[in-house]
Design a protein around this motif. Structure first.
Motif, PDB file in Angstrom:
ATOM      1  N   MET A  50       0.827  -1.207   0.000  1.00  0.00           N
ATOM      2  CA  MET A  50       0.000   0.000   0.000  1.00  0.00           C
ATOM      3  C   MET A  50       0.861   1.257   0.000  1.00  0.00           C
ATOM      4  O   MET A  50       0.555   2.239  -0.665  1.00  0.00           O
ATOM      5  N   ASN A  51       1.972   1.217   0.782  1.00  0.00           N
ATOM      6  CA  ASN A  51       2.867   2.370   0.814  1.00  0.00           C
ATOM      7  C   ASN A  51       3.494   2.621  -0.551  1.00  0.00           C
ATOM      8  O   ASN A  51       3.684   3.766  -0.960  1.00  0.00           O
ATOM      9  N   ARG A  52       3.835   1.529  -1.242  1.00  0.00           N
ATOM     10  CA  ARG A  52       4.414   1.689  -2.572  1.00  0.00           C
ATOM     11  C   ARG A  52       3.420   2.323  -3.532  1.00  0.00           C
ATOM     12  O   ARG A  52       3.785   3.154  -4.369  1.00  0.00           O
ATOM     13  N   PHE A  53       2.160   1.916  -3.421  1.00  0.00           N
ATOM     14  CA  PHE A  53       1.131   2.491  -4.287  1.00  0.00           C
ATOM     15  C   PHE A  53       0.960   3.977  -3.990  1.00  0.00           C
ATOM     16  O   PHE A  53       0.833   4.800  -4.902  1.00  0.00           O
ATOM     17  N   ASP A 106       3.261   5.956  -2.668  1.00  0.00           N
ATOM     18  CA  ASP A 106       4.469   6.638  -3.149  1.00  0.00           C
ATOM     19  C   ASP A 106       4.424   6.830  -4.662  1.00  0.00           C
ATOM     20  O   ASP A 106       4.852   7.868  -5.182  1.00  0.00           O
ATOM     21  N   TRP A 107       3.929   5.807  -5.346  1.00  0.00           N
ATOM     22  CA  TRP A 107       3.795   5.908  -6.810  1.00  0.00           C
ATOM     23  C   TRP A 107       2.827   7.025  -7.177  1.00  0.00           C
ATOM     24  O   TRP A 107       3.084   7.821  -8.083  1.00  0.00           O
ATOM     25  N   GLY A 108       1.712   7.111  -6.453  1.00  0.00           N
ATOM     26  CA  GLY A 108       0.748   8.176  -6.711  1.00  0.00           C
ATOM     27  C   GLY A 108       1.332   9.552  -6.447  1.00  0.00           C
ATOM     28  O   GLY A 108       1.097  10.497  -7.215  1.00  0.00           O
ATOM     29  N   ASN A 109       2.103   9.685  -5.373  1.00  0.00           N
ATOM     30  CA  ASN A 109       2.742  10.969  -5.072  1.00  0.00           C
ATOM     31  C   ASN A 109       3.749  11.353  -6.154  1.00  0.00           C
ATOM     32  O   ASN A 109       3.862  12.528  -6.529  1.00  0.00           O
ATOM     33  N   ALA A 110       4.492  10.347  -6.639  1.00  0.00           N
ATOM     34  CA  ALA A 110       5.469  10.617  -7.692  1.00  0.00           C
ATOM     35  C   ALA A 110       4.782  11.048  -8.984  1.00  0.00           C
ATOM     36  O   ALA A 110       5.270  11.936  -9.696  1.00  0.00           O
ATOM     37  N   LEU A 111       3.633  10.452  -9.281  1.00  0.00           N
ATOM     38  CA  LEU A 111       2.873  10.854 -10.464  1.00  0.00           C
ATOM     39  C   LEU A 111       2.361  12.284 -10.314  1.00  0.00           C
ATOM     40  O   LEU A 111       2.416  13.082 -11.255  1.00  0.00           O
ATOM     41  N   TYR A 112       1.872  12.608  -9.136  1.00  0.00           N
ATOM     42  CA  TYR A 112       1.285  13.932  -8.931  1.00  0.00           C
ATOM     43  C   TYR A 112       2.341  15.029  -8.987  1.00  0.00           C
ATOM     44  O   TYR A 112       2.091  16.124  -9.501  1.00  0.00           O
ATOM     45  N   GLY A 172       5.120  14.845 -10.659  1.00  0.00           N
ATOM     46  CA  GLY A 172       5.790  14.850 -11.954  1.00  0.00           C
ATOM     47  C   GLY A 172       7.114  14.119 -11.963  1.00  0.00           C
ATOM     48  O   GLY A 172       7.790  14.078 -12.997  1.00  0.00           O
ATOM     49  N   ARG A 173       7.504  13.525 -10.819  1.00  0.00           N
ATOM     50  CA  ARG A 173       8.762  12.774 -10.792  1.00  0.00           C
ATOM     51  C   ARG A 173       8.676  11.523 -11.665  1.00  0.00           C
ATOM     52  O   ARG A 173       9.673  11.060 -12.204  1.00  0.00           O
ATOM     53  N   ILE A 174       7.487  10.964 -11.773  1.00  0.00           N
ATOM     54  CA  ILE A 174       7.214   9.872 -12.711  1.00  0.00           C
ATOM     55  C   ILE A 174       6.154  10.366 -13.681  1.00  0.00           C
ATOM     56  O   ILE A 174       5.147  10.942 -13.264  1.00  0.00           O
ATOM     57  N   SER A 175       6.396  10.162 -14.959  1.00  0.00           N
ATOM     58  CA  SER A 175       5.443  10.648 -15.960  1.00  0.00           C
ATOM     59  C   SER A 175       5.354   9.656 -17.111  1.00  0.00           C
ATOM     60  O   SER A 175       6.372   9.264 -17.680  1.00  0.00           O
ATOM     61  N   TYR A 176       4.133   9.247 -17.422  1.00  0.00           N
ATOM     62  CA  TYR A 176       3.890   8.355 -18.554  1.00  0.00           C
ATOM     63  C   TYR A 176       3.374   9.183 -19.730  1.00  0.00           C
ATOM     64  O   TYR A 176       2.469  10.013 -19.559  1.00  0.00           O
ATOM     65  N   PRO A 177       3.913   8.989 -20.914  1.00  0.00           N
ATOM     66  CA  PRO A 177       3.588   9.853 -22.066  1.00  0.00           C
ATOM     67  C   PRO A 177       2.252   9.512 -22.726  1.00  0.00           C
ATOM     68  O   PRO A 177       2.206   9.037 -23.856  1.00  0.00           O
ATOM     69  N   VAL A 187      -4.105   7.638 -10.630  1.00  0.00           N
ATOM     70  CA  VAL A 187      -4.441   6.800  -9.478  1.00  0.00           C
ATOM     71  C   VAL A 187      -5.938   6.836  -9.216  1.00  0.00           C
ATOM     72  O   VAL A 187      -6.566   5.803  -8.947  1.00  0.00           O
ATOM     73  N   ARG A 188      -6.524   8.014  -9.313  1.00  0.00           N
ATOM     74  CA  ARG A 188      -7.966   8.121  -9.089  1.00  0.00           C
ATOM     75  C   ARG A 188      -8.743   7.358 -10.154  1.00  0.00           C
ATOM     76  O   ARG A 188      -9.743   6.701  -9.845  1.00  0.00           O
TER      77      ARG A 188
END
Length: 346
Positions: free
Chosen positions: A1-4, A6-12, A14-19, A247-248
């Motif tokens: 759950m923490n990884r999910f 963290d992934w959501g925070n990174a997406l929000y 902009g540290r992780i971005s899918y094109p 994520v939403r």
């Protein structure tokens, strides 16, 4: 759950971005391919498998049965019509519905007698009716009218709410694609088109609209003040919004799929509640297709529609100039090319 999380925070952030936006060509090509495949397979199967309500036929209802064996009902029909096809459905505990092509009086009596013997019931527990295709035509006409009214209202609402007809157009085209592909999957797999399926097709429009409004609202939030803060190009701002709502979109889809999947696989599959299958299948497929359509079709389509707007081009030019200054280069990347480059980071 923490990884999910963290992934959501990174997406929000902009540290992780899918094109999603930058790779619009491959998404559009894949969407077109799926639609062509579904349509082609439907055509190879001879068209849609229409239910008795649309093509007409005879219907038998067997009540107070100790067994609801589907094969018994099918044999009762094929013993009378060697080439006949029967659709047997468990509509309630101890009640079976058998639908066939239109039968004459002698065939109707013979099938009714076979059903009595097959399910061990008396004559009063087997009823027969004839269903004409006009009822299905009326349902189809009303569904089409409802679809047109819904599309018009949605178009007007989104144009007023988002203050641009281009968002409205992208949303409506995406919704129509969802319905078309869902219907194509029905036809390709041979599932029967019934009034319940039609209701399911119309219902998924509202779900697809909900997810689209959530994503588009974030896109508007990210782009409405873009001229004052040109750190990213217009396309990059749109893509950031899609990533921020990813994520939403996933969680909303899962929450919607779980109960519908329970109805489809447990209710219709294990418990034999066949009347739930048609609408549950339409909703199950439609929810998945609707979510993917918002991410991979509607958002990129909106960005494409805005691509040549004067304010967008001016903003992208300023963003490109700023990026060039930060690189310490005098060469400004062409804003018509750079934002749409498939080389965006993953």
């Amino acid at each position: 759950m923490n990884r999910f999380a963290d992934w959501g925070n990174a997406l929000y952030s902009g540290r992780i971005s899918y094109p999603f936006i930058q790779r619009w060509r491959r998404w559009f090509a894949l969407a077109a391919l799926l639609l062509v495949l579904a349509g082609g397979l439907t055509a190879l199967r001879g068209g849609f498998n229409l239910g008795i309500e649309f093509r007409g036929g005879s219907e038998f209802t067997v009540s107070q049965t100790a067994s609801t064996d589907v094969a018994a009902g099918e044999r009762a029909v094929t013993d009378v019509l060697a080439d006949g096809h029967a659709t047997v459905t468990n509509v309630a505990p101890g009640t079976v519905r058998v639908q066939t092509e239109q039968l004459d009086d002698a065939q109707t009596r013979a099938v009714a007698a076979n059903l009595q013997e097959a399910y061990g019931v008396g004559q009063d527990q087997v009823t027969s009716t004839f269903v004409g295709p006009t009822w299905g035509d009326a349902v189809s006409q009303q569904a089409l009218i409802g679809l047109v009214i819904f599309v018009v209202l949605v178009t007007l609402f989104m144009a007023v709410y988002f203050r641009t007809w281009k968002m409205s157009l992208a949303a409506v085209l995406g919704m129509l694609y969802v319905v078309a592909l869902t219907a194509g999957i029905y036809g390709a797999t041979g599932f029967e088109i019934t009034p319940s399926a039609i209701i399911g097709f119309l219902t998924i429009l509202s779900y697809a609209l909900y997810d689209t409004v959530v994503v588009f609202d974030k896109i508007r939030e990210n782009t409405i003040g873009a001229e004052e803060d040109p750190e990213r190009s217009f396309v990059e701002n749109v893509n950031l919004a899609v990533n921020q709502t990813l994520v939403r979109s996933i969680t909303t889809s899962v929450v919607g799929i779980l109960p519908v999947g329970s109805i489809l696989f447990i209710g219709a599959g294990l418990l034999g509640a066949g009347t739930l299958r048609d609408i549950a299948l339409a909703l199950f497929v439609g929810i998945i297709v609707g979510t993917l359509s918002t991410l991979f079709l509607q958002a990129p389509l909106y960005a494409l529609l805005r691509r040549n707007d004067v304010d967008v081009r001016d903003h992208d030019a300023r963003a490109a100039a700023r990026a060039a200054r930060e690189r310490g280069s005098d060469t400004v990347t062409d804003p018509d090319v750079a934002p749409w480059d498939d080389g965006a980071r993953l």
